[in-house]
Motif scaffolding. Sequence first.
Motif, short mmCIF file in Angstrom:
data_model
loop_
_atom_site.label_atom_id
_atom_site.label_comp_id
_atom_site.label_asym_id
_atom_site.label_seq_id
_atom_site.Cartn_x
_atom_site.Cartn_y
_atom_site.Cartn_z
N THR A 13 -2.29 4.49 -5.03
CA THR A 13 -2.20 3.74 -6.55
C THR A 13 -3.29 2.54 -6.11
OG1 THR A 13 -0.19 4.35 -7.14
CG2 THR A 13 -1.04 2.40 -8.14
N CYS A 76 6.20 2.66 -6.28
CA CYS A 76 5.10 2.72 -5.13
C CYS A 76 5.74 1.88 -4.04
CB CYS A 76 3.96 1.90 -5.69
SG CYS A 76 2.93 3.08 -6.64
N VAL A 79 0.70 -0.93 -3.07
CA VAL A 79 -0.53 -0.49 -3.93
C VAL A 79 -1.84 -1.31 -3.32
CG1 VAL A 79 0.81 -0.46 -6.09
CG2 VAL A 79 -0.40 -2.55 -5.53
#
Length: 264
Positions: A13, A76, A79
């Motif tokens: 991401t 996540c 990132v």
Amino acid sequence: MIPRFTTLGSGPTVLMLHGIGGGHVAFAPQVETLAAAGYRAVAWDMPGYGHSAPIEPYTFKGLAQSCIDLVDALQCEHVVLLGHSMGGMVAQEVVARRPERVSRLVLCGTSAAFGKRTDGRSADAWAQQFIAQRTAPLDAGQSMAEVAQRLVPQMVGPGSLPEGLRLAEHCMAGVPAATYRRALDCLVTFDRQAALGDIRVPTLLIGGEFDRVAAPAVMKQMAEAIPDARYAELKGIGHLMNLEAPDDFDALLLDFLAQTRALH
């Protein structure tokens, strides 16, 4: 409240944080490029922008927490954080508060502090003058669209793409005036100079040769203060580098991500 965002693609991401005159659309070229290159590209609307609810009080602490909440919502562990201008300040605030949530950092057209002067003049007075200059057109009854038409052409370099300028003006025209005022008040409070040496992730700083908002010299100094940082400069380009020269910007970004991907 989780901020609103747009997303495309799958893979690691990359979360993109826009500047004071932006919105998620300000990263439209990068979202497509990153998705095509095997990343999950996410561009948020900062609180008070787009369909994201405003926060109270409007501070960097609060904006950083909103960003961390979004990282949680994206499920996540960490990132790649990319921040432009004020978004670069939010990114620095996030990495200072929650370093384990950021695997790599990209800072574009930003600085580690706002309005800190070396010539002896009061930084507070300078900051207030900056706010007054930026809000004067609104005080005089102009719309954000009119502000954008005047301001955006002053922020770009001679090599900028005309369609990039149009997109930048479109983004800024859509910013609520009340949010713009609050973001300006927030902007001038920023100072994370002392935290640069604590950034422990690979960091790319991208400057524009003609950037008068975040001067290349300032960004080079930042790069020298961050242990694992590199600096790249886009020739002929000003403050809105990702829209002025999207192909060159994206090439720098993808190269950095590819070179550092093996580390994470």
